[in-house]
Design a protein around this motif. Structure first.
Motif, short mmCIF file in Angstrom:
data_model
loop_
_atom_site.label_atom_id
_atom_site.label_comp_id
_atom_site.label_asym_id
_atom_site.label_seq_id
_atom_site.Cartn_x
_atom_site.Cartn_y
_atom_site.Cartn_z
N THR A 256 -5.35 -8.07 6.27
CA THR A 256 -5.28 -9.23 7.24
C THR A 256 -6.20 -10.38 7.17
O THR A 256 -5.89 -11.52 7.08
CB THR A 256 -4.65 -8.96 8.69
N ASP A 257 -7.61 -10.03 7.38
CA ASP A 257 -8.63 -10.69 7.41
C ASP A 257 -8.99 -11.55 5.91
O ASP A 257 -9.02 -12.55 6.00
CB ASP A 257 -9.72 -10.19 7.71
N ARG B 106 -6.30 -14.14 5.29
CA ARG B 106 -6.48 -15.63 5.90
C ARG B 106 -7.50 -16.24 5.08
O ARG B 106 -7.40 -17.56 5.15
CB ARG B 106 -7.10 -15.16 7.39
N SER C 72 -0.91 -13.78 1.33
CA SER C 72 -0.18 -12.95 2.20
C SER C 72 -0.81 -11.30 2.26
O SER C 72 -1.47 -11.09 1.04
CB SER C 72 1.10 -12.47 1.95
N PRO C 73 -1.08 -10.70 3.33
CA PRO C 73 -1.63 -9.30 3.41
C PRO C 73 -0.84 -8.44 2.22
O PRO C 73 -1.77 -7.51 1.80
CB PRO C 73 -1.46 -8.96 4.77
#
Length: 87
Positions: free
Chosen positions: A39-40, A43, A48-49
């Motif tokens: 997720t980090d 970003r 996308s993750p």
């Protein structure tokens, strides 16, 4: 998963020719060198993750080849051959 040194990461960053290559390098590098979550990384890299995790899986299976080897483009939805189109 294969290991990555900061020197090799820097070499990969220089070797990346496209935006996609750079994103894949960053996905692997940030995970192995910084231990960031998908997720980090998503970003930071603007993907996308799920994409981040797919890159990780490909790298775990194929190593460095997975970062630079997947070429895209071409005539994926070709209905006519090249010669038929010229007619």
């Amino acid at each position: 998963m294969p290991t990555l040194t900061s020197e090799k990461f820097q070499d990969w960053m220089k070797r990346a020719k496209t935006k996609r290559d750079m994103q894949r390098v960053q996905c692997v590098g940030f995970h192995l060198l910084q231990q960031l979550s998908s997720t980090d990384i998503a970003r930071v890299v603007c993907v996308s993750p799920v994409t981040v995790r797919r890159v990780w899986i490909a790298f775990a299976e194929k190593g460095e080849e997975a970062v630079f080897d997947e070429k895209r483009g071409g005539r994926h939805r070709e209905h006519l051959g090249v010669e038929e189109e010229k007619m």
